[in-house]
Design an enzyme around this catalytic site. Structure first.
Site, mmCIF file in Angstrom:
data_model
loop_
_atom_site.group_PDB
_atom_site.id
_atom_site.type_symbol
_atom_site.label_atom_id
_atom_site.label_comp_id
_atom_site.label_asym_id
_atom_site.label_seq_id
_atom_site.Cartn_x
_atom_site.Cartn_y
_atom_site.Cartn_z
ATOM 1 N N MET A 30 25.077 -7.394 -24.463
ATOM 2 C CA MET A 30 25.850 -8.511 -24.974
ATOM 3 C C MET A 30 26.820 -9.258 -23.998
ATOM 4 O O MET A 30 27.606 -9.764 -24.558
ATOM 5 C CB MET A 30 26.609 -7.931 -26.248
ATOM 6 C CG MET A 30 25.719 -7.571 -27.187
ATOM 7 S SD MET A 30 26.351 -7.575 -28.706
ATOM 8 C CE MET A 30 27.793 -6.707 -28.670
ATOM 9 N N HIS A 34 30.104 -4.554 -17.181
ATOM 10 C CA HIS A 34 31.040 -3.723 -16.211
ATOM 11 C C HIS A 34 29.991 -2.545 -15.832
ATOM 12 O O HIS A 34 28.818 -2.648 -15.883
ATOM 13 C CB HIS A 34 31.899 -2.999 -17.506
ATOM 14 C CG HIS A 34 31.443 -2.330 -18.644
ATOM 15 N ND1 HIS A 34 30.774 -1.247 -18.441
ATOM 16 C CD2 HIS A 34 31.422 -2.833 -19.784
ATOM 17 C CE1 HIS A 34 30.320 -0.908 -19.809
ATOM 18 N NE2 HIS A 34 30.849 -1.755 -20.815
ATOM 19 N N GLU A 35 30.600 -1.446 -15.311
ATOM 20 C CA GLU A 35 30.162 -0.572 -14.416
ATOM 21 C C GLU A 35 29.042 0.329 -15.195
ATOM 22 O O GLU A 35 27.924 0.721 -14.796
ATOM 23 C CB GLU A 35 30.782 0.470 -13.914
ATOM 24 C CG GLU A 35 31.835 -0.020 -12.551
ATOM 25 C CD GLU A 35 31.064 -0.430 -11.281
ATOM 26 O OE1 GLU A 35 30.059 0.244 -11.027
ATOM 27 O OE2 GLU A 35 31.190 -1.739 -10.761
ATOM 28 N N HIS A 37 26.914 -1.263 -17.802
ATOM 29 C CA HIS A 37 25.903 -2.003 -17.792
ATOM 30 C C HIS A 37 25.119 -2.058 -16.258
ATOM 31 O O HIS A 37 24.001 -1.798 -16.335
ATOM 32 C CB HIS A 37 26.411 -3.350 -18.160
ATOM 33 C CG HIS A 37 26.856 -3.688 -19.490
ATOM 34 N ND1 HIS A 37 28.078 -3.867 -19.485
ATOM 35 C CD2 HIS A 37 26.389 -3.862 -20.775
ATOM 36 C CE1 HIS A 37 28.454 -4.103 -20.829
ATOM 37 N NE2 HIS A 37 27.424 -3.919 -21.346
ATOM 38 N N GLY A 147 22.302 2.773 -23.048
ATOM 39 C CA GLY A 147 23.160 3.586 -22.751
ATOM 40 C C GLY A 147 23.519 4.699 -23.616
ATOM 41 O O GLY A 147 23.351 4.416 -24.841
ATOM 42 N N LYS A 149 26.199 5.916 -24.290
ATOM 43 C CA LYS A 149 27.505 5.245 -24.820
ATOM 44 C C LYS A 149 27.189 5.014 -26.503
ATOM 45 O O LYS A 149 28.054 5.177 -27.278
ATOM 46 C CB LYS A 149 28.025 4.220 -24.211
ATOM 47 C CG LYS A 149 29.123 3.153 -25.035
ATOM 48 C CD LYS A 149 30.497 3.927 -24.686
ATOM 49 C CE LYS A 149 31.376 3.173 -25.445
ATOM 50 N NZ LYS A 149 31.352 1.879 -25.908
ATOM 51 N N LYS A 184 33.741 3.167 -20.557
ATOM 52 C CA LYS A 184 33.821 1.937 -20.341
ATOM 53 C C LYS A 184 33.257 0.939 -21.450
ATOM 54 O O LYS A 184 32.070 1.621 -21.790
ATOM 55 C CB LYS A 184 33.017 1.659 -18.980
ATOM 56 C CG LYS A 184 33.925 2.140 -17.791
ATOM 57 C CD LYS A 184 33.349 1.396 -16.590
ATOM 58 C CE LYS A 184 33.941 2.044 -15.312
ATOM 59 N NZ LYS A 184 34.686 1.168 -14.391
ATOM 60 N N SER A 185 33.874 -0.005 -21.784
ATOM 61 C CA SER A 185 33.488 -0.691 -22.910
ATOM 62 C C SER A 185 33.863 -2.192 -22.931
ATOM 63 O O SER A 185 34.814 -2.289 -22.278
ATOM 64 C CB SER A 185 33.998 -0.131 -24.167
ATOM 65 O OG SER A 185 33.703 -1.173 -25.611
ATOM 66 N N SER A 186 33.068 -3.336 -23.164
ATOM 67 C CA SER A 186 33.654 -4.747 -23.234
ATOM 68 C C SER A 186 34.844 -4.926 -24.024
ATOM 69 O O SER A 186 35.616 -5.661 -23.710
ATOM 70 C CB SER A 186 32.305 -5.633 -23.571
ATOM 71 O OG SER A 186 31.484 -5.248 -22.986
#
Ligand code: AMP
Length: 286
Positions: A30, A34-35, A37, A147, A149, A184-186
């Protein structure tokens, strides 16, 4: 690296690659990359000849009171990251390119999607399956990268691909974290400095729970109680759920037996809903 905004452009490019006998990997995102992705794109680039990254804030996976409008966007920065990571094409459609005004066909899953995030976000996985199914039809990749995640999403996509015979290999990739542990997350950009510190209760709980299981604890409630206590000690945090499920069926388990389990949580830190998890695979090397 190319960019495309239409389905027709993507199809034409992928057809040309396939005529040359090249393999294609897809990384659906989306945006606001960041790292985490980047790790997916780098892995995909190592395993396929050409990589397509989709960069699309998919409206159908957001509920009416969710953050569709405020979701962060920075396409120019995303393109730089994609190029560095080895992508060949970034697909960045407008919502109107993906959904006709009278679109009425969705991919609905009877199981797996009503637990965990599906309880708080009842239409979320219908939107995810529909857009990922569409991307699979548009890009026709050999492999697609997701991911851990979003572990429930990974299980849902694997099931969808099996049930609907997409014939695409789904590759799950590990969670990339900040140095202090936060996944890590947007959405981390929503956090104030105080909330950013408070958000560490998620990874602290994940690491503690994982250690208990790796040290031999087999009772899910014992592990979950210890994890909840860590989160509840943080005044800015409010638990949505902390649960242990079978990683294939997403059904709750009371004991950790022979099958892989997913221990997943969603926690509000202020107004921001964050997720984190660990997967325990009995018999896998620690
Ligand atoms: P999103 O842009 O949030 O929809 O995520 C796109 C893909 O990147 C999904 O497969 C996510 O699971 C994956 N992803 C997001 N954050 C991370 C992370 N911290 N580590 C690994 N993968 C991630």
């Amino acid at each position: 690296m190319q960019t495309a905004t239409t389905v027709a452009e993507v199809r034409e490019q992928v057809r040309a690659w396939k005529r040359e006998g090249l393999t294609v990997g897809l990384v659906p995102t989306m945006g606001y990359l960041h790292e985490g992705h980047k790790s997916l794109i780098v892995r995909a680039a190592a395993e396929n000849d050409r990589i397509v990254v989709s960069d699309f804030v998919n409206p159908t996976q957001f509920g009416p009171n969710e953050d569709l409008e405020s979701y962060p966007r920075d396409f120019d920065r995303d393109c730089k990251l994609c190029e560095e990571a080895g992508a060949a094409l970034v697909f960045h459609p407008e919502p109107s390119e993906m959904y006709a005004p009278d679109a009425c066909t969705y991919i609905n899953m009877d199981a797996l999607t009503h637990e965990l995030c599906g309880l708080t976000r009842p239409i979320h996985f219908r939107g995810v399956c529909t857009v990922v199914g569409k991307l699979f039809n548009i890009v026709t990749p050999d492999r697609a990268y997701f991911g851990q995640k979003d572990a429930q999403q990974l299980a849902v996509i694997r099931r969808m691909v099996r049930d609907l015979n997409f014939g695409i290999e789904i590759v799950g990739c590990p969670i990339i974290r900040e140095e202090d542990g936060l996944a890590k997350s947007s959405r981390n950009t929503y956090l104030s400095p105080e909330e950013r510190t408070a958000a560490l209760c998620l990874s602290r709980a994940v690491f503690a729970g994982q250690k208990m299981v790796e040290d031999g604890e087999r009772d899910a409630a014992t592990v979950l109680d210890a994890m909840r206590a860590i989160i509840e000690a943080e005044p800015l945090a409010k638990i949505d759920y902390v649960k242990m499920v079978d990683f294939d069926s997403i059904e709750q388990v009371e004991r950790i037996e022979d099958a892989p389990v997913l221990c997943a949580m969603a926690v509000y830190v202020g107004k921001t809903r964050l997720i984190d998890n660990f997967i325990y695979e009995p018999g896998a090397a620690a």
